[in-house]
Design an enzyme around this catalytic site. Structure first.
Site, PDB file in Angstrom:
ATOM      1  N   TYR A  19       0.972  -1.080  -0.128  1.00  0.00           N
ATOM      2  CA  TYR A  19       0.075   0.166  -0.512  1.00  0.00           C
ATOM      3  C   TYR A  19       0.879   1.779   0.001  1.00  0.00           C
ATOM      4  CZ  TYR A  19      -2.810   3.524   2.067  1.00  0.00           C
ATOM      5  OH  TYR A  19      -3.243   5.031   1.857  1.00  0.00           O
ATOM      6  N   GLU A  41     -11.767   5.603   5.136  1.00  0.00           N
ATOM      7  CA  GLU A  41     -11.034   5.862   5.892  1.00  0.00           C
ATOM      8  C   GLU A  41     -12.167   6.295   6.575  1.00  0.00           C
ATOM      9  OE1 GLU A  41      -8.060   7.061   6.123  1.00  0.00           O
ATOM     10  OE2 GLU A  41      -7.358   6.956   4.318  1.00  0.00           O
ATOM     11  N   TRP A  49      -5.448   1.748  10.632  1.00  0.00           N
ATOM     12  CA  TRP A  49      -5.569   1.150   9.309  1.00  0.00           C
ATOM     13  C   TRP A  49      -5.044   0.125   7.991  1.00  0.00           C
ATOM     14  CZ3 TRP A  49      -8.087   3.942   5.509  1.00  0.00           C
ATOM     15  CH2 TRP A  49      -7.727   3.530   3.651  1.00  0.00           C
TER      16      TRP A  49
END
Length: 187
Positions: A19, A41, A49
């Site tokens: 990522y 988000e 995350w």
């Protein structure tokens, strides 16, 4: 053994590294991807995350590949179906927010032509290049994320506090917060 240096926050897993290397901080101007990150988000609020990244494919499948037109029209039975989906974050407020955020997203498109035009106007269409020495020097919020958060809320978006907005800005390349010694900084 790897010989490249990355931002310290992403070294705990291969998924995080991928990522970081391929997406984080890369400018995104297309509405479907901006919507995907907005939804991810908002679900991340209060969570890590990596939790979201690990469930990203599940989210993609559950939310019709982040087709905001479909998400905007989800009826109550679809929301209940999502509440039973163990592959995603089963928070009813966040699921309902995804639906109302899709509706707000389309309202912004109607007003500005694209969501991209709207969101990128806050940075004059260009990424803000920050120069953190380390990942610890990166703020959770900025006056700009405060401003965007306030404007999104005014337009009916939910779960878009300043921290969520700043994370969205980082994810979509509106800001570049790669650490000084990160290989992506040199690039």
């Amino acid at each position: 053994m790897e010989s490249i240096t990355r931002c310290s926050w992403c070294t705990s897993s291969e998924l995080y590294k991928k990522y970081h290397d391929q997406e984080w901080g890369v400018p995104v101007y297309d509405d479907p991807t901006l919507f995907e990150f907005l939804i991810l988000e908002t679900f991340q609020a209060g969570l890590s995350w990596i939790t979201i990244l690990n469930k990203r494919e599940n989210f993609r499948n559950a939310f019709d590949h982040f087709d905001y037109k479909k998400v905007a029209g989800y009826p109550d039975d679809k929301i209940e179906e999502l509440m039973q989906n163990t592959g995603i974050i089963r928070n009813k407020l966040k699921i309902k927010a995804a639906v109302s955020n899709a509706q707000a997203f389309m309202n912004v498109q109607e007003e500005f032509g694209t969501f991209s035009h709207y969101i990128w106007k806050f940075t004059n269409g260009k990424p803000i290049i920050n120069h953190p020495k380390t990942s610890k020097d990166v703020p959770a919020t900025t006056p700009l994320s405060d401003e965007i958060s306030k404007d999104l809320k005014k337009r009916g978006f939910k779960f878009v506090g300043s921290t969520v907005v700043y994370a969205h800005m980082q994810a979509t390349g509106m800001v570049n917060d790669h650490a000084e010694d990160c290989w992506k900084r040199a690039k």
